[in-house]
Design a protein around this motif. Structure first.
Motif, PDB file in Angstrom:
ATOM      1  N   ARG A 169       0.859  -1.229  -0.213  1.00  0.00           N
ATOM      2  CA  ARG A 169      -0.004   0.249  -0.028  1.00  0.00           C
ATOM      3  C   ARG A 169       0.828   1.071  -0.057  1.00  0.00           C
ATOM      4  O   ARG A 169       0.577   2.155  -0.893  1.00  0.00           O
ATOM      5  CB  ARG A 169      -0.761  -0.284   1.312  1.00  0.00           C
ATOM      6  N   LEU A 170       1.876   1.229   0.646  1.00  0.00           N
ATOM      7  CA  LEU A 170       2.776   2.335   0.918  1.00  0.00           C
ATOM      8  C   LEU A 170       3.634   2.471  -0.325  1.00  0.00           C
ATOM      9  O   LEU A 170       3.628   3.609  -1.024  1.00  0.00           O
ATOM     10  CB  LEU A 170       3.818   2.161   2.081  1.00  0.00           C
ATOM     11  N   ALA A 171       4.026   1.379  -1.181  1.00  0.00           N
ATOM     12  CA  ALA A 171       4.807   1.655  -2.556  1.00  0.00           C
ATOM     13  C   ALA A 171       3.819   2.087  -3.584  1.00  0.00           C
ATOM     14  O   ALA A 171       4.251   2.816  -4.208  1.00  0.00           O
ATOM     15  CB  ALA A 171       5.218   0.203  -2.818  1.00  0.00           C
ATOM     16  N   ALA A 172       2.466   1.966  -3.318  1.00  0.00           N
ATOM     17  CA  ALA A 172       1.393   2.214  -4.375  1.00  0.00           C
ATOM     18  C   ALA A 172       1.265   3.721  -4.238  1.00  0.00           C
ATOM     19  O   ALA A 172       1.036   4.352  -5.360  1.00  0.00           O
ATOM     20  CB  ALA A 172       0.238   1.829  -4.031  1.00  0.00           C
ATOM     21  N   THR A 173       1.576   4.478  -3.031  1.00  0.00           N
ATOM     22  CA  THR A 173       1.520   5.859  -2.989  1.00  0.00           C
ATOM     23  C   THR A 173       2.736   6.642  -3.576  1.00  0.00           C
ATOM     24  O   THR A 173       2.504   7.789  -3.972  1.00  0.00           O
ATOM     25  CB  THR A 173       1.625   6.421  -1.603  1.00  0.00           C
ATOM     26  N   LEU A 174       3.544   5.902  -3.924  1.00  0.00           N
ATOM     27  CA  LEU A 174       4.884   6.540  -4.725  1.00  0.00           C
ATOM     28  C   LEU A 174       5.029   6.154  -6.219  1.00  0.00           C
ATOM     29  O   LEU A 174       5.585   6.750  -6.777  1.00  0.00           O
ATOM     30  CB  LEU A 174       6.173   6.101  -4.132  1.00  0.00           C
ATOM     31  N   THR A 175       4.242   5.001  -6.702  1.00  0.00           N
ATOM     32  CA  THR A 175       4.194   4.813  -8.081  1.00  0.00           C
ATOM     33  C   THR A 175       3.663   5.804  -9.175  1.00  0.00           C
ATOM     34  O   THR A 175       2.516   6.212  -9.066  1.00  0.00           O
ATOM     35  CB  THR A 175       3.391   3.541  -8.252  1.00  0.00           C
ATOM     36  N   PRO A 176       4.446   6.386  -9.833  1.00  0.00           N
ATOM     37  CA  PRO A 176       4.065   7.416 -10.668  1.00  0.00           C
ATOM     38  C   PRO A 176       3.468   6.872 -12.131  1.00  0.00           C
ATOM     39  O   PRO A 176       3.472   5.622 -12.268  1.00  0.00           O
ATOM     40  CB  PRO A 176       5.439   7.925 -11.220  1.00  0.00           C
ATOM     41  N   ARG A 177       2.800   7.905 -12.573  1.00  0.00           N
ATOM     42  CA  ARG A 177       1.975   7.413 -13.909  1.00  0.00           C
ATOM     43  C   ARG A 177       2.851   7.602 -14.995  1.00  0.00           C
ATOM     44  O   ARG A 177       2.546   6.632 -16.002  1.00  0.00           O
ATOM     45  CB  ARG A 177       0.698   8.204 -13.942  1.00  0.00           C
ATOM     46  N   LYS A 178       3.880   8.185 -15.091  1.00  0.00           N
ATOM     47  CA  LYS A 178       4.780   8.247 -16.162  1.00  0.00           C
ATOM     48  C   LYS A 178       6.236   7.384 -15.730  1.00  0.00           C
ATOM     49  O   LYS A 178       6.492   7.434 -14.727  1.00  0.00           O
ATOM     50  CB  LYS A 178       5.281   9.701 -16.469  1.00  0.00           C
ATOM     51  N   ARG A 179       6.595   6.789 -16.795  1.00  0.00           N
ATOM     52  CA  ARG A 179       8.049   6.027 -16.694  1.00  0.00           C
ATOM     53  C   ARG A 179       7.571   4.972 -15.666  1.00  0.00           C
ATOM     54  O   ARG A 179       8.829   4.626 -14.734  1.00  0.00           O
ATOM     55  CB  ARG A 179       8.958   7.002 -16.284  1.00  0.00           C
TER      56      ARG A 179
END
Length: 359
Positions: A169-179
């Protein structure tokens, strides 16, 4: 400052300079890699090191350049190429998945996590990795490296595996939409080369400033893990038999179960807390012959959930071995056989005993 989406930009800048060069990757910011190459590498990398995977990956890709080529291969050939890489259910599922992609999807991988999850042998991690790296989908890819990075970045003190859902869940908060693909590989590279299990190189980390564990001085203590229970020990007896033409007997294991479909030196079942006597073992012998004798020592091997100890009984036939017993292979050619690691140990043990005059 606390971890935020802005951290993705810092990590991508670091990745542009420090990305590992791996045969299944394209350069940072470059075109998306072949989904087949990404999928093949990710399946191979599960529970296996990058260094061990590279030669297998290159051989597979050379022999089967496309997923349709792999689908058309006999399963035995795939298992043979896989021998030594371990966790052989992966190889069977790899072949099954290739067939579904070739037969039902026209040789083209689905480009969404859900579509990938529907394929045989593809779990949440592999689906996210292929979706992000091959198709640029903003999927959150979490392996052991990423869990360690997130546990330190957010100072998560709950032990693994209980904290897995929270770390994702925490990792998902950082995942960007680009690259998204570059980002997924960047976090894995950060864990593999900087945020290492022991003595992390915090001074060279692009996330040093927002890292909660580093600011508290507890980075070396994270991630915490539950104490492992002791692995049980199983025991068995392997049968090393040479026929009158100098050939040793090998056979194929059942397709299901541990080492499914792989080549083996015949053995008894592997039982927990059982000490096999020759009298108990001989009913499992692959051929009827007088004069079975035990070799000194044991062959030891560790699987994910248990330790294995194999005693070895050996015997010699005065005539060519019966063809219905299995496959008879010249001892001189045994080094070229694609045997799983355990069986290579059995062969080495038997051949060394044959060379020792005291045996």
């Amino acid at each position: 400052m606390p971890p935020s989406r802005a951290s993705a930009d810092a990590l991508l800048s670091w990745y542009d300079r420090h990305a590992r060069r791996l045969p299944w990757r394209t350069p940072p910011g470059g075109p998306a890699p072949d989904p087949y190459a990404v999928w093949l590498s990710e399946v191979m990398l599960q529970q296996t090191t990058v260094a061990a995977v590279i030669p297998y990956y290159e051989r597979f890709l050379s022999r089967w350049p496309t997923v349709s080529d792999l689908a058309a291969a006999p399963q035995d050939d795939v298992l043979t190429e896989w021998a030594g890489l371990g966790y052989y259910a992966r190889a069977r599922n790899l072949h099954k998945c290739a067939k579904v992609v070739a037969d039902e999807h026209g040789g083209v991988f689905p480009d969404t996590e859900d579509g990938l999850r529907a394929l045989p042998g593809i779990g949440a991690y592999t689906a996210a990795a292929v979706a992000a790296i091959a198709f640029g989908q903003p999927a959150t890819v979490v392996d052991g490296n990423v869990e360690r990075v997130m546990a330190r970045l957010f100072a998560v003190t709950e032990p693994l595996p209980d904290s897995k859902a929270d770390l994702k869940r925490l990792a998902a908060t950082l995942t960007p939409r680009k690259r998204a693909g570059d980002y997924a590989q960047a976090v894995m590279d950060l864990g593999a080369t900087v945020c290492t299990p022991r003595s992390p190189s915090c001074l060279g980390c692009p996330w040093q400033e927002p890292c909660a564990a580093q600011s508290e001085g507890i980075q070396d203590q994270l991630p915490k893990k539950r104490r492992k229970t002791a692995k049980p020990v199983r025991r068995g007896v392997a049968f090393w038999v040479i026929d009158g033409t100098g050939r040793a007997l090998l056979r194929k294991r059942p397709d299901s179960g541990l080492l499914g479909g792989m080549t083996e030196v015949p053995s008894t079942p592997w039982q927990e807390d059982a000490t096999w006597t020759p009298d108990a073992a001989l009913p499992h012998a692959p051929v009827t012959v007088e004069g079975w004798r035990p070799l000194p020592g044991l062959v030891r091997h560790t699987f994910t959930h248990f330790h294995l100890e194999l005693a070895v009984l050996t015997a010699a036939l005065s005539h060519p071995g019966p063809e219905d017993a299995g496959r008879w292979v010249d001892v001189a050619d045994m080094g070229g056989e694609a045997l799983p690691t355990l069986m290579r140990k059995v062969v080495k043990h038997a051949l060394q005993a044959a060379l020792d005059p005291h045996h």
